[in-house]
Scaffold this motif. Structure first.
Motif, short mmCIF file in Angstrom:
data_model
loop_
_atom_site.label_atom_id
_atom_site.label_comp_id
_atom_site.label_asym_id
_atom_site.label_seq_id
_atom_site.Cartn_x
_atom_site.Cartn_y
_atom_site.Cartn_z
N PRO A 304 40.20 -9.99 24.92
CA PRO A 304 39.37 -11.18 24.72
C PRO A 304 39.69 -11.91 23.42
O PRO A 304 39.92 -11.29 22.37
N ASP A 305 39.73 -13.24 23.52
CA ASP A 305 39.77 -14.08 22.32
C ASP A 305 38.36 -14.33 21.80
O ASP A 305 38.12 -14.30 20.60
N ALA A 306 37.46 -14.63 22.73
CA ALA A 306 36.07 -14.91 22.37
C ALA A 306 35.23 -14.88 23.63
O ALA A 306 35.76 -14.94 24.76
N ILE A 307 33.94 -14.76 23.47
CA ILE A 307 33.01 -14.85 24.58
C ILE A 307 32.12 -16.07 24.38
O ILE A 307 31.93 -16.55 23.26
N VAL A 308 31.59 -16.57 25.50
CA VAL A 308 30.67 -17.70 25.47
C VAL A 308 29.46 -17.34 26.30
O VAL A 308 29.58 -16.99 27.47
N GLN A 309 28.28 -17.42 25.67
CA GLN A 309 27.03 -17.12 26.35
C GLN A 309 26.07 -18.27 26.19
O GLN A 309 25.98 -18.88 25.11
N SER A 310 25.34 -18.59 27.25
CA SER A 310 24.33 -19.64 27.16
C SER A 310 23.13 -19.14 26.36
O SER A 310 22.71 -17.99 26.49
N ARG A 311 22.58 -20.03 25.53
CA ARG A 311 21.39 -19.68 24.77
C ARG A 311 20.12 -19.95 25.55
O ARG A 311 19.12 -19.26 25.39
N GLU A 312 20.15 -20.98 26.41
CA GLU A 312 18.93 -21.44 27.06
C GLU A 312 18.80 -20.92 28.50
O GLU A 312 17.73 -20.51 28.92
N ALA A 313 19.88 -20.96 29.25
CA ALA A 313 19.84 -20.51 30.64
C ALA A 313 19.95 -18.99 30.70
O ALA A 313 20.25 -18.33 29.70
N LEU A 329 37.90 -28.12 29.65
CA LEU A 329 36.60 -28.12 30.29
C LEU A 329 36.44 -26.86 31.12
O LEU A 329 37.41 -26.39 31.74
N ILE A 330 35.22 -26.33 31.14
CA ILE A 330 34.91 -25.20 32.00
C ILE A 330 33.65 -25.54 32.78
O ILE A 330 32.58 -25.73 32.21
N PHE A 331 33.79 -25.66 34.11
CA PHE A 331 32.64 -25.85 34.98
C PHE A 331 32.11 -24.45 35.35
O PHE A 331 32.89 -23.54 35.67
N VAL A 332 30.79 -24.30 35.29
CA VAL A 332 30.18 -22.98 35.47
C VAL A 332 28.93 -23.09 36.33
O VAL A 332 28.31 -24.15 36.43
N GLU A 333 28.61 -21.97 36.97
CA GLU A 333 27.26 -21.83 37.53
C GLU A 333 26.31 -21.54 36.39
O GLU A 333 26.55 -20.63 35.58
N GLU A 334 25.24 -22.29 36.32
CA GLU A 334 24.22 -22.09 35.28
C GLU A 334 22.94 -21.66 35.97
O GLU A 334 22.37 -22.40 36.77
N MET A 335 22.52 -20.44 35.68
CA MET A 335 21.34 -19.87 36.33
C MET A 335 20.13 -20.02 35.41
O MET A 335 20.19 -19.68 34.23
N TRP A 336 19.03 -20.50 36.00
CA TRP A 336 17.81 -20.72 35.23
C TRP A 336 16.74 -19.71 35.60
O TRP A 336 16.85 -19.03 36.63
N PRO A 337 15.69 -19.58 34.77
CA PRO A 337 14.66 -18.56 35.04
C PRO A 337 14.00 -18.70 36.39
O PRO A 337 13.44 -17.73 36.90
N ALA A 562 16.13 -25.73 26.99
CA ALA A 562 15.92 -25.55 28.43
C ALA A 562 14.96 -26.57 29.01
O ALA A 562 15.07 -26.96 30.16
N ALA A 563 13.99 -27.03 28.22
CA ALA A 563 13.01 -27.97 28.74
C ALA A 563 13.63 -29.30 29.13
O ALA A 563 13.05 -30.07 29.90
N LEU A 564 14.83 -29.60 28.59
CA LEU A 564 15.49 -30.87 28.88
C LEU A 564 16.77 -30.60 29.65
O LEU A 564 17.83 -31.09 29.31
N ARG A 565 16.66 -29.82 30.70
CA ARG A 565 17.86 -29.34 31.37
C ARG A 565 18.53 -30.40 32.22
O ARG A 565 19.71 -30.32 32.49
N ILE A 566 17.83 -31.45 32.67
CA ILE A 566 18.42 -32.42 33.58
C ILE A 566 19.42 -33.28 32.84
O ILE A 566 19.12 -33.89 31.83
N SER A 567 20.64 -33.35 33.39
CA SER A 567 21.66 -34.17 32.77
C SER A 567 21.30 -35.64 32.91
O SER A 567 20.55 -36.04 33.77
N GLY A 568 21.86 -36.43 32.03
CA GLY A 568 21.58 -37.85 32.04
C GLY A 568 20.38 -38.21 31.18
O GLY A 568 20.08 -39.38 30.98
#
Length: 604
Positions: A304-313, A329-337, A562-568
């Motif tokens: 591994p060079d590095a790891i990336v973890q979401s703080r909010e999701a 760019l990295i497109f990912v599945e983002e799982m929410w509570p 997380a409260a402002l999760r909607i893009s745009g």
């Protein structure tokens, strides 16, 4: 156009075919099932599948007073264990439970079968239906008498496939041996000739209960029988005998003491399940690699060079790496509570990971983004199994604006759909839940001359029937002159490892692959799974489930709350742009041209 999809939320109902129409077939394959008034559930499911198939026509001829054949009982200690297992799992044994024939499916027989006169009447009734093949679910004398009534003879269904008490007892062996996978095959025994016409699959072993193990396996039996019928209709084999026994293949006898070992195995699994069900869900994260050591599909190793973890999701997983105009760019599945997945986009900038926003959100869970370029236009597919479709999306404002163009597969539960272009054809790979079974075992391919379809089923479907390497684990790529298909090993648990397969033959009529290597998540002590690999010109990324080693560098992502999760949302985007991050240097990967994924595809 907004940055979320505007597609309808209703699930597609028209099912795309999974099997190609048999060539040169002038009329449906006609099959007559001669049977008692009750049949096991798995056979009833076969009849339902046949009713929805244009190339197969099944008629049912019930015989009054007949009963299902009985198999020989196992050893007394095994019978005691099976009785214990039935008492413990009362909902099991579903696939072998006898159910009555529905009247609308039947051609009734007025008089009971008794003696020679009844046999003659039975033959006359079968001949009236002009079958190509007879399936017999009764005494062996039936198949011998009915063999001359059909051009392809008569198949006698073995008691070991229908006896609710003792069928499939050999499926205890994987529990006894501690195997994570279970092979199940059916074949035609036309003794004295060698067995022929085999259909097989390999699924995950259910160690917690023999009843659940047997039900899981027998749920695939109608699918295996359908595939044998498809091969017969396509003239892929010709029965060498007028009569044959349809039986379970490779049914080896159980070793001495099997019941004690099986009891210990099921109890141990039950205790582990009780211990784990209350534990916190282990998260997924992204692993950036390649600058120190590129992953070799023939002998993979992760540094591994590095790891990336979401703080909010809850987590980021299913990475798809894309590079354009100097951007990583990295497109990912983002799982929410709320357990709903969306597709997010993360950009690597100067040792930081900036969450740009949500690229796609549907009315149901979506995951496994596959982003590619074709003819100067960016496209994406995702897994949307809850919507029972595989859709193609086109970028309206790359990377966050997307619109739904069309549906490539409809009415099907497809997992991890992956497009690949080669020699003028588009190939869509996906594991499919064919009849309510899982999406880990059976890999299907669909073919089209156009990106937007129509997609037709590949003649070799399913091209892989093995839980250890069927489910896709990233887009196909070329390395050292080989076409590689990443896949998941889901035998021990979901996405437990990555398997790199070399595609030996890929055309609209043929498919062949062989496993090259298996990548286990053993580069860190507390990892339990890894199931997606993606590479771009200067970046390799995989996902991993568990906890990385403390010394592994971590990129703290720049992302909105997380409260402002909607893009745009301009407030969320402003907060994302002003957030702080801890930069971790990640050197770009220097990659030879031959390592570029999908080199012969127009999207590259």
């Amino acid at each position: 156009m907004t940055r979320r999809s505007t597609s309808r939320s209703t699930a597609s109902t028209i099912a795309s075919p999974l099997y190609a129409m048999p060539p040169n077939l002038t009329r449906p394959l006609r099959v007559v099932l001669v049977t008692p008034g009750h049949i096991p559930v798995w056979l009833s499911r076969f009849l339902q599948l046949a009713a929805d198939t244009s190339w197969l026509a099944v008629s049912i001829l019930p015989v009054s007073g007949a009963s299902l054949p009985k198999a020989a009982p196992p050893a007394p200690d095994v019978r005691m264990f099976l009785a214990f297992d039935r008492a413990r799992r009362r909902g099991a044994n579903a696939m072998l439970r006898p159910v009555p024939l529905r009247a609308r499916d039947c051609l009734t027989l007025a008089t009971p079968v008794a003696g020679d006169a009844a046999t003659a009447e039975l033959k006359e009734r079968v001949r009236e239906l002009q079958p190509s093949l007879v399936l017999s679910l009764g005494p062996r004398s039936w198949s011998q008498a009915l063999a001359d009534c059909a051009s392809l003879g008569c198949w006698d269904i073995d008691a070991g496939l229908v006896d609710a008490d003792w069928a499939g007892v050999s499926l205890l062996r994987p529990l006894v041996e501690g195997s994570t996978s279970t092979e199940f095959a059916v074949e035609l025994d036309g003794a004295p000739l060698a067995p022929w016409g085999q259909a097989r699959t390999i699924g995950a072993t259910r160690h917690g209960s023999f009843g659940a193990q047997r039900d899981t396996v027998f749920r695939r039996l109608p699918l295996l029988l359908m595939r044998m019928m498809h091969r017969l209709a396509a003239d892929e084999f010709v029965p060498p005998n007028r009569t044959a026994l349809l039986r379970q293949a490779t049914a080896r006898p159980l070793p001495v003491g099997a019941s004690a070992v099986a009891f210990a195995s099921t109890m141990s699994t039950a205790v582990q399940w009780q211990f784990q069900k209350g534990r916190k869900v282990v998260p997924w994260h992204l692993v950036l690699c390649g600058s120190k050591q590129s992953i070799d599909p023939s002998a993979p190793r992760v540094v591994p060079d590095a790891i990336v973890q979401s703080r909010e999701a809850n987590y980021w997983a299913d990475p798809c790496a894309v590079e354009t105009d100097g951007r990583q760019l990295i497109f990912v599945e983002e799982m929410w509570p709320d357990h709903k997945g969306v597709i997010a986009c993360v950009e690597l900038i100067d040792g930081t990971a900036k969450r740009l926003g949500i690229a796609l959100e549907e009315s149901a869970h979506v995951s496994y983004p596959q982003v590619f370029e074709s003819d100067g236009q960016w496209y994406m597919t995702v897994e949307s199994s809850q919507l029972r479709r595989v859709s193609l999306y086109r970028a309206t404002d790359f990377p966050l604006g997307w619109e739904r163009v069309c549906d490539l597969v409809t009415g099907r539960v497809c997992a991890d759909p992956t497009l690949h272009f080669q020699d003028g054809h588009w190939y869509l790979f996906a594991t499919v839940s064919e009849d309510g079974n899982g999406t880990w075992d059976e890999l299907f391919v669909f073919v089209s001359k156009s990106l937007t379809g129509p997609y037709r089923p590949h003649p070799a479907n399913p091209v892989v029937s093995d839980v250890r390497r069927a489910r896709p684990g990233g887009r196909l790529f070329r390395r050292d002159g080989k076409l590689i298909r990443p896949a998941q090993d889901c035998a021990a648990n979901y996405g437990s490892a990555l398997v790199f397969n070399e595609v030996l033959s890929l055309s609209p009529t043929h498919y062949e692959e062989r496993p090259l290597s298996r990548l286990s998540p053993d580069w860190a002590a507390k990892l339990v799974a890894c199931h997606t690999y993606s590479a771009s010109e200067t970046l390799e990324v995989i996902d991993a489930r568990g906890y990385p080693d403390p010394g592994t560098p971590s990129l703290e992502p720049i992302e909105p709350p997380a409260a402002l999760r909607i893009s745009g949302n301009p407030v969320a985007e402003a907060m994302a742009g002003s957030a702080s991050a801890v930069p971790v240097p990640v050197a770009p990967v220097s990659r030879a041209p031959s390592a570029t994924p999908g080199r012969d595809s127009p999207q590259q």
